[in-house]
Design a protein around this motif. Structure first.
Motif, PDB file in Angstrom:
ATOM      1  N   LEU A  20      -7.151  -1.579  -1.215  1.00  0.00           N
ATOM      2  CA  LEU A  20      -5.791  -1.134  -1.480  1.00  0.00           C
ATOM      3  C   LEU A  20      -5.818   0.343  -1.861  1.00  0.00           C
ATOM      4  O   LEU A  20      -6.621   1.165  -1.559  1.00  0.00           O
ATOM      5  N   GLU A  21      -4.644   0.710  -2.202  1.00  0.00           N
ATOM      6  CA  GLU A  21      -4.391   2.087  -2.429  1.00  0.00           C
ATOM      7  C   GLU A  21      -5.490   2.624  -3.668  1.00  0.00           C
ATOM      8  O   GLU A  21      -5.817   3.879  -3.737  1.00  0.00           O
TER       9      GLU A  21
ATOM     10  N   SER B  14       0.641  -4.322  -2.682  1.00  0.00           N
ATOM     11  CA  SER B  14       0.512  -3.245  -3.323  1.00  0.00           C
ATOM     12  C   SER B  14      -0.504  -3.108  -4.410  1.00  0.00           C
ATOM     13  O   SER B  14      -0.898  -4.276  -4.666  1.00  0.00           O
ATOM     14  N   LYS B  15      -0.895  -2.056  -4.860  1.00  0.00           N
ATOM     15  CA  LYS B  15      -2.034  -1.974  -5.967  1.00  0.00           C
ATOM     16  C   LYS B  15      -1.632  -2.597  -7.054  1.00  0.00           C
ATOM     17  O   LYS B  15      -2.498  -3.023  -8.230  1.00  0.00           O
ATOM     18  N   THR B  16      -0.411  -2.921  -7.384  1.00  0.00           N
ATOM     19  CA  THR B  16       0.148  -3.801  -8.512  1.00  0.00           C
ATOM     20  C   THR B  16      -0.669  -5.040  -8.632  1.00  0.00           C
ATOM     21  O   THR B  16      -0.872  -5.612  -9.785  1.00  0.00           O
TER      22      THR B  16
END
Length: 1820
Positions: free
Chosen positions: A1414-1415, A1430-1432
């Motif tokens: 991930l990011e 997403s990194k969430t």
């Protein structure tokens, strides 16, 4: 003989069959008939492709077969039929010409057939020209004719046909006009002397004399001594650019880009010199073609240079082949950038108008020239309303450079391979460097392995390959609207090119000083005037004409009588009419006289639609009704219904249906061919497709480059190089790397043994952009053949459309042939030139001839038919309008394009007549044009009786001022810029307002000005300041205003009476108004007056007013202008001498005439001195209401009716119904109504009091009682009707039937909900106010008003069908398509799904965790194959609410405690996420996948046919949002989606079928052919369900998609309905057949019955087969009953051959009876009844047959003739019915009959049979 080039592309013909029938029908019975044998040879050779001529003798027999056709049109159809080979045989025959005798016996005989006069009709010309073209381009034909000197050696008759052939082919084929062979033969034919080759030589310009040195410089002078430079005029035409031709007929009308970029001046003929063409007609046509075209092109060049109407960033984005009806249109889609300030209002704007010429420019240089062919402003979100910028359709002419270049742009818009577009778009700007593989026995690059490239490519090169460049960026142009009016002159130019001779050459071209015009030869000597009080039917003789007698016996004056005499004695008549002298009247009178005294038809041509309407209305006033108006822009209500299209529709003319069907079939074939080419061109190019792809192309054309993509084989050690998944590394993978800009893989270099190392290294080192350029060039070569096919198909398509239009013109021609008066504008006459040529009107009357360009007149003349040309106009008024000033007469350059034919002939002393009595202007106005231009002009007595203009002391005034015009800084008189003067505009508007206040209607006033800029300013002021009227302009002014950037909203016809006409002078010629207000505009200190120096324009300006003329201008500026002094000094002197030159408008109060006049000059004077049109004193008039008028003095509304209705003073009347005498408290203008005064508190009969009661509420006892019912005090009341006890108002409680205020609450049986109506209003009509909460199959709630047990209506929510590629924008109930983009579900463990996105996936789900990062840098928690979230959603660093989320619905584990390595998560589109195992269970993945019972892993695919999956969409367990675009569940979700689409599909199908049943049941009038077409389309719709579409899209996949069969019941219903329609058609045809006595009608009817019966039988049998196959017993029974009924009817009619019809019907009815247990009683009863009726009819037919044979003619009833044998077999005894002989029964052999009228004892009467017959036919 070698072919020159391919030509003569044949078109199919459906007439071939018909022709065959005709031959069969007319074939002689004798086998030795010569005509039949000739035709047989012809048919055999034409029909058989492989047939060849066996020698010259067979060629001649073939020609004899052609000559045996009585109809040349039928022969032409057979030769031109694409299904046959007639054109091929024609070319083969011409190869047998070896001598001059062969030319005569073969070629000349062929030409004689196809040059027959029968084929001269417009409907035959396209096909005839095609055949002639095929003859001309036959290999070596022209060379042979020249070598044999055929033009000289042939006999005179044959030479005539050769000359005619060359003449016709030269008319239509530019190559023929340029051919040296044709030129040589033309000269030889002319030198013979016995052949008329003048027209041919004129077409070829054989005698053109070019003896002018290109570099010579001559100074010549025109007739007015103005110097003219001949530098370019003496350089002959040809060679300047690609469209500069010696012969004007070879010039392409639309300019080319090379022509527009050419700096050399064109060759333009001067008025009197440059006569380089000897033929007078050709010289005249050449001159006016070149000048008129240059005038149009100069505007295009100017607009391109200035780019005033340009659109930025125009891109050619696609091809389109759309339209309506038969004539679809091929267009290139060009998208533009929206303008920064917003796009115009497309509904009223003339921007990007259809037909406009556009130029696509780069840096101001035109690159492509085309025409706007499609403009759609109505479709939301598309075309002009596209959100990314307007889109228009542009047409480029096929076989041109512009067409080729536009296609190249489109090809650049296509990706280079099927999957590359998405791959390249998703690439990062730089890729990770390659790493070397370490495999032992296998060198696997894994897709990313290898060393960094040494030469170019690799990571270094890829840094230039950005993610936004999947393919070449489209070229961007500036789209310039070069001309929006070019289409108006285009038909004129085309008409000039198509003419080869002209009538009246002696009058039109003679330079003799003694000019005469010969008399027309069709008029009788005695002519009678029309009947009526004005002409009294007076008859006069042309040879002994007496104008005095005509004047004394009619209402004509002497000049009108002389004009009539001149018109009837000159075949070219010129009648000059000064303003107001009745030119239209005299033209209509001439037409009436010719019409009533001859049988000739008259063509009237006018320059404007307005003038044409006026002329035709004059004819209507005279009682003429045989009128046809060409064109559809008439605004006259009286002429509605006289338009050509209206008359064609009303007459219901029918064209030749056979030929029309043939053309339509060929059009359909061409459309399919064009669409196929477009589909090929739109195909994304890759290694192996289309057309063999890059691989085939490089292998054939560039083998060295092909070797740069080597095939990897095993090395000496048996090792092989592999790519992804261990597959062999092939050429296409190298191609993919190369097109992406990558270098050759280093790990393959040690296996490489290239053929040419240098070529190899250089090729792989090519930069990325250069690679794209190279592929673009390859694409052009690959598609070259397809592009050629497309252009040929488009050319053929255009020819077919023209052929179809020509066939449709036969309808128009039938209308025109019956018309006596035909009206058209000059442009309309050019558009309908072929139609008018066929009509051949001998008389042409041209109105406004002085305003019509000579080219427009020439285009209307026909050498063969025009015998009388009458031109009526005034050359001293405005000349024709030209765009290029240098071509005008006033420029002095000598071209004189704007010199009309009328003016040229008048000035060249051709005899003319002049009208000299004007009926328009009062003498004070006419004196100006009399003193300046028309000294002989007289005033009719009626003009002296005109009333004076109200409110002013003088009817003619020049208001002199000194205010300078706007923008007077420039000293030069710039003719290119429009002018304005704000002071004059404001003054003109105040004058208009003043006259409106005097009581004049707005339509009686007009404002004129020479300049468009001033017109725009006046319009804005009128619309902003005048409430009493609105401003309107003509269509031409409106177009001109938009061309300079002004916007003007059109005025509806309904409000024209309230409109003040505002116009430029140029567009007001021929019109008039009671009061004219003129703004001269020009006011400066430099003496520049522009247009005001032209006498013609001033003449028009001063002659438009009838009663009053008021000029606003600067007299000093006019006097100080040297150019205008000669024109204006006499006018100003006359005005000044009469006291009409004043500083303002001299006004007086008409109500107080004794007051001194006031001259209004300043703006403030108008409002102060004449506020309401009168003086400033109060009116004080006592109105009927008793109040005095509060306005100042006003001449208008003297009776105060309007002011009375608007009186705003307090009303002092007492309302009529008020008993207390209260005074009304409203305004005087308002109606008093009931008395509204307050009377305080009132005691009601119920005992309560009511406050603030109004007077009208208590004026009588009845009102008081009514008021009691309005008592609002609350009381408790028991409602007896329902038993409720509730609080209610006292008034309600005291009513006879009080209304209960509580809710009803009773349960509604249909839905179970409580009634929500108020109890008092319910009355058992219960109402449910709740919303329906049923869940529809789409997953949405119904949400509609509760509808009980009724079916829910269609869902109106937004459709939930979505995927990662797109979503459906429609409403949920509307059918939508499934996505057919490639499925993107792929991972390294399970591979890639190989079906389309919308199909159920065919690979197994991967249960492993995704290994991407991930990011935030942590490993992705999602399942492998899904896009990373997403990194969430990171399990390591996510927020607390994420970690605490419950994602296991079984054990309720939190995310932070969940093992994502063992059970990864799935993130749904709504944002919620769950464990993959949880979602697998919720979505029932076991229904579509085989699951291992031991491990729980997916091990295989289940059949979708038995999957227990409904169509309702899957939803998120948390928020209930629809789940879509989750790749893991593609098989399950897509199966649901497809079943939902299937249900929508069937819903639409059932509705369509029900609607068709309703139309048929209700007997609604409908077209049966269209009805059948709808049924066929519905059947096609049923068979092409969404599932089947998806299956077809997956055909290339390794997995075939399972789909259910199409639904049977709707299909069977469609087939049954179609069979019923055919049955009805058969019944109608049989009725016509029975009613008709003609054999021809009967034979045609039999054929049609046979055809319909075959179609019906095929339909029913197909339906029965489908029903039996699907075991749909009841549907099969219904189809059998319907088919059996048809078989019985047809069998009885005896119109269909065959003996088995009844037997087949019996079999069907027996089938129904045999299945009684399944079908039930109703169907079986119907079958038995039908079978009984059939048996009875059989017996009845036998009885009737005996009667026909004469069996009952000897007495006795029919029943006394039937007997039966001992075994019960019936037999018949004829004559009297008595037995006279014995015989044996044919059934059993028993003895029957008897002797001496005595029956054998064992025989008896057939009583049972007789009873059965009587039951079947009671009439017997």
């Amino acid at each position: 003989m070698g072919k020159k080039h391919c030509g003569g592309r044949g078109r199919g013909s459906s007439n071939g069959r018909q022709g065959g029938k005709t031959l069969t029908a007319s074939r002689p019975q004798s086998s030795g008939d010569m005509s039949y044998r000739r035709r047989r040879v012809f048919d055999a050779l034409v029909k058989k492709e492989t047939a060849t001529f066996e020698g010259k003798a067979q060629v001649l027999r073939f020609i004899e077969g052609m000559e045996s056709f009585s109809s040349k049109a039928e022969l032409m159809d057979k030769i031109e039929d694409r299904r046959a080979h007639g054109m091929k045989r024609i070319r083969e025959m011409l190869s047998y010409m070896n001598s001059i005798e062969d030319v005569d016996q073969i070629l000349v005989r062929i030409l004689r057939l196809f040059l027959d006069k029968e084929l001269d009709k417009p409907m035959y010309l396209p096909k005839r020209n095609k055949i002639l073209m095929a003859i001309y381009i036959s290999p070596c034909l022209m060379e042979t004719l020249v070598a044999r000197d055929a033009a000289s050696q042939l006999h005179q008759k044959a030479a005539d046909y050769l000359c005619l052939f060359l003449q016709e082919i030269s008319k239509v084929f530019m190559e023929a006009r340029k051919s040296e062979y044709v030129m040589t033969m033309a000269k030889a034919l002319r030198s013979r002397g016995d052949v008329d080759a003048a027209t041919l030589c004129a077409i070829l310009l054989v005698d053109e004399q070019v003896a002018i040195d290109e570099n010579a410089l001559y100074l010549k002078t025109t007739s007015d001594k103005t110097s003219v430079c001949w530098v370019t005029d003496n350089i002959p035409p040809g060679g300047r650019h690609d469209n500069d031709e010696r012969n004007f007929r070879d010039i392409q009308i639309l300019p080319t880009t090379d022509e527009l970029c050419c700096k050399a001046k064109p060759w333009l003929p001067l008025r009197d010199q440059n006569a380089i063409i000897n033929d007078l007609a050709t010289r005249l046509l050449d001159k006016h073609f070149r000048l008129l075209r240059e005038d149009a092109i100069s505007t295009i060049k100017e607009n391109i240079e200035q780019q005033t109407r340009s659109w930025k960033n125009a891109r050619i984005i696609d091809l389109d082949f759309t339209g309506f009806g038969k004539s679809k249109l091929f267009t290139f889609l060009v998208q533009l950038d929206s303008r920064p300030g917003g796009n115009p209002k497309w509904e009223i704007s003339r921007a990007l108008m259809q037909g406009s010429v556009i130029a696509l420019c780069i840096d101001g240089t035109p690159q492509l020239m085309g025409k706007i062919s499609h403009r759609d402003h109505e479709t939301r979100g598309a075309w002009l309303r596209h959100p990314q910028g307007p889109i228009v359709g542009v047409f480029f002419e096929p076989h041109t450079k512009d067409f080729q270049n536009a296609l190249i742009d489109v090809l650049k818009n296509l990706p280079y391979s099927k999957h590359e577009s998405n791959e390249i778009m998703q690439e990062e700007p730089t890729r990770s460097k390659h790493k070397k593989s370490s495999g032992k026995n296998q060198k696997n690059d894994g897709g990313n392995k290898g060393k960094t490239a040494k030469k170019g490519g690799g990571a270094n090169h890829q840094s230039h390959c950005t993610s936004s460049k999947a393919f070449h960026e489209l070229p961007k142009y500036d789209l310039v609207e070069a001309s929006s009016s070019f289409f108006t002159c285009q038909p004129i130019l085309a008409s000039l090119q198509s003419k080869y001779s002209l009538p009246f050459l002696e009058e039109l071209c003679s330079s003799s000083p003694l000019r005469i015009s010969h008399p027309p030869d069709y008029l009788p000597d005695t002519l009678c005037m029309p009947k009526g009080k004005n002409f009294n039917g007076f008859c006069c003789s042309i040879s002994s004409w007496s104008s005095a007698d005509l004047v004394s016996n009619t209402s004509l004056d002497s000049s009108q009588a002389d004009a009539l005499h001149h018109a009837f004695t000159s075949r070219v008549s010129l009648i000059q009419g000064p303003p107001g002298t009745g030119k239209t009247f005299i033209g209509a009178l001439i037409a009436r006289v010719i019409r009533e005294n001859t049988n000739q038809s008259i063509l009237c041509i006018c320059f404007t639609n307005h003038a044409l309407d006026q002329f035709l209305e004059h004819m209507l006033d005279a009682g003429e009704t045989s009128i046809v108006r060409l064109g559809g822009r008439s605004r006259s209500e009286r002429l509605r219904g006289y338009g050509l299209r209206d008359l064609v529709h009303s007459k219901a003319q029918k064209t030749n249906s056979t030929q029309m069907k043939r053309i339509d079939a060929q059009l359909h074939s061409r459309r399919e061919e064009i669409q196929k080419c477009i589909k090929t061109l739109k195909t994304q190019i890759n290694w192996q497709s289309p057309l063999g792809g890059i691989q085939q192309f490089l292998e054939d054309e560039y083998p060295d480059i092909y070797e740069c993509f080597p095939e990897m084989s095993e090395d000496a050690d048996g090792f092989r190089t592999t790519g992804k998944k261990g597959k062999a590394f092939k050429r296409d993978e190298l191609w993919t790397r190369w097109i992406k800009g990558e270098a050759f893989p280093d790990f393959l270099r040690d296996r490489l043994n290239p053929f040419g190392p240098d070529v190899f290294e250089d090729f792989w080192a090519i930069p990325y952009n250069a690679r794209l350029d190279l592929v673009d060039a390859w694409k052009s070569d690959i598609f070259a053949e397809t592009i050629e096919k497309l252009e040929d198909a488009l050319t053929d398509y255009g020819a077919l459309v023209r052929e179809r239009d020509a066939l449709k013109q036969t309808e128009d021609l039938q209308i025109l042939k019956s018309a006596r008066v035909i009206g058209a504008t000059t442009t309309g006459a050019a558009n309908f030139k072929d139609l008018l040529a066929s009509k051949a009107s001998r008389v042409i009357i041209i109105e406004e001839a002085g305003e019509v360009l000579e080219s427009h007149v020439l285009s209307a003349l026909h050498a063969d038919s025009t015998k009388h040309l009458i031109m009526i106009g005034d050359h001293k008024q405005l000349r024709p309008k030209v765009e290029n000033y240098s071509l005008s007469t006033v420029s002095g350059h000598g071209y004189d394009l704007d010199c009309s034919l009328f003016e040229r002939l008048v000035l060249s002393n051709l005899p003319s007549a002049t009208l000299n009595v004007q009926h328009r202007m009062r003498p004070e106005i006419s004196q100006f044009i009399r003193s300046q231009t028309y000294p002989q002009l007289l005033d009719h007595s009626s003009v002296r009786e005109f009333p004076h203009v109200k409110g002013v002391t003088q009817d003619v005034v020049f208001i002199d001022h000194k205010v300078l015009e706007d923008g007077t800084s420039a000293k030069d008189d710039d003719l290119g810029k429009t002018k304005s003067n704000t002071h004059e505009a404001e003054l003109c508007v105040e004058i208009v307002r003043f006259f409106l206040l005097q009581g004049y209607a707005p339509s009686r006033i007009a404002i004129l000005t020479p300049y468009l800029g001033q017109l725009m300013k006046i319009l804005r002021l009128v619309r902003g300041r005048l409430r009493e009227a609105i401003a309107c302009v003509s269509e031409q002014d409106q177009r001109d205003l938009e061309d300079i950037g002004g916007e003007n909203e059109p005025v509806n016809d309904e409000v024209v009476d309230r409109s003040v006409r505002c116009s430029t002078v140029d567009n007001f010629q021929g019109e008039e108004a009671d009061i004219i207000i003129i703004s001269l505009v020009r006011s400066n200190n430099f003496g520049n007056v522009g247009f005001l120096k032209e006498p013609q324009r001033v003449n028009v300006l001063m002659s438009r007013a009838k009663h009053g003329m008021f000029i606003v201008g600067n007299a000093s500026a006019l006097r100080n202008s040297k150019a205008a002094k000669k024109v204006w000094d006499p006018i100003l002197d006359l005005l000044e001498s009469e006291g009409r030159l004043l500083p303002g408008l001299p006004t007086y109060c008409s109500l107080h005439p004794d007051d001194d006049p006031i001259v209004l000059s300043k703006m403030e004077d108008w409002r102060m001195s004449r506020p309401n049109g009168g003086c400033s004193r109060p009116c004080h008039f006592r109105m009927e209401c008793g109040h005095k008028c509060s306005s100042s003095c006003h001449p208008n509304d003297k009776d105060h009716k309007l002011l009375q209705r608007n009186c705003c003073k307090p009303c002092k009347r007492v309302p009529s119904e008020c008993p207390f005498g209260h005074q009304c408290n409203k305004l005087c203008k308002e109606d008093c109504g009931p008395c509204d005064a307050t009377v305080g508190s009132v005691r009601l009969s119920c005992g309560h009091s009511m406050d603030n009661v109004r007077c009208h509420q208590v004026c009588n006892d009845k009102q008081v009682e009514t008021l009691t019912n309005l008592c609002t005090h609350s009381v408790s009341h028991v409602f007896t009707a329902c038993g409720h006890i509730a609080q209610t108002s006292c008034g309600n409680a005291n009513r006879l039937s009080p209304l209960c205020p509580l809710k009803c609450g009773k349960v509604i049986e249909l839905c179970g909900h409580p009634c929500t109506r108020d109890c008092g209003f319910c009355e058992s009509d219960h109402f449910c106010g709740q919303k329906c909460e049923r869940v529809l199959f789409c997953g949405h709630l119904c949400g509609q008003q509760c509808h009980g047990s009724d079916e829910c209506p269609p869902c109106s929510e937004q459709c939930a069908v979505k995927c990662i590629h797109s979503g459906c924008p429609k409403k949920c109930h509307a059918p939508c398509a499934s996505c057919v983009e490639d499925c993107e579900w792929e991972c390294e463990h399970q591979g890639r799904c190989d079906v389309v996105c919308g199909a159920p996936c065919t690979r197994l789900p991967c249960d492993k965790r995704c290994q991407k990062k991930l990011e935030c840098g942590h490993i992705c928690p999602s399942v492998c194959g899904e896009p990373c979230p997403s990194k969430t959603y990171c399990q390591e660093c996510g927020e607390d609410w994420v970690k605490s989320h419950v994602l296991d619905m079984i054990e309720f584990h939190d995310y932070k405690d969940h093992d994502v390595d063992d059970d990864p998560i799935v993130v749904l589109p709504c944002g919620h996420f769950y464990a993959s195992s949880t979602m697998d269970g919720l979505l029932a993945m076991s229904e579509v996948y085989e699951v291992c019972q031991r491990t729980g892993k997916f091990i295989g695919l289940k059949s979708l046919m038995d999957a227990n999956v409904n169509e309702k969409p899957a939803v998120c367990p948390d928020c209930r949002s629809v789940i879509h675009s989750v790749r893991r569940y593609g098989r399950f979700l897509n199966l649901k989606g497809l079943r939902s689409l299937e249900r929508k599909h069937m819903f639409v199908v059932r509705n369509k079928l029900a609607n068709l049943h309703r139309i048929r049941k209700e007997g609604t009038k409908h077209d049966e052919s269209k009805f059948l077409k709808q049924l066929r389309e519905l059947e096609k719709t049923i068979m092409t369900s969404p599932m089947r579409k998806v299956k077809n899209a997956c055909l290339s996949s390794a997995h075939s998609m399972e789909v259910p069969s199409p639904p049977v019941i709707p299909l069977l219903g469609t087939l049954e309905l179609r069979g019923q329609v055919y049955s009805d058609q058969i019944e109608k045809l049989l009725k016509v057949d029975r009613a008709s006595a003609a054999d021809e009608v009967k034979n045609k009817g039999i054929d049609m019955v046979q055809e319909c019966f075959e179609l019906a039988s095929e339909t029913y049998r197909r339906g029965i087969a489908i029903a039996d196959g699907s075991k749909s017993m009841r549907s099969g029974a219904n189809l059998r009953l319907a088919f059996a009924s048809l078989l019985c009817r047809v069998s009885r009619s005896r119109r269909i051959p065959g003996d088995g019809l009844k037997e087949e019907a019996d079999v069907m009815m027996d089938w129904i009876v045999a299945n009684e247990s399944v079908l039930g009683n109703e169907l079986v009863t119907r079958a038995r009844r039908m079978k009984q009726d059939l048996d009875n009819r059989d017996i009845l037919e036998v009885v009737m047959a005996m009667q026909i044979e004469g069996g009952y003619n000897f007495g006795g009833s029919w029943s006394s003739h039937w007997f039966e044998c001992p075994n019960g077999h019936p037999y018949f005894i004829g004559n009297c019915g008595g037995a006279m002989q014995e015989s044996n029964c044919p059934e059993c052999g028993a003895r029957v009959g008897g002797t001496s009228h005595t029956l054998i004892a064992s025989n008896r009467p057939a009583n049972d049979l007789i009873a059965q017959i009587r039951a079947a036919a009671p009439q017997l």
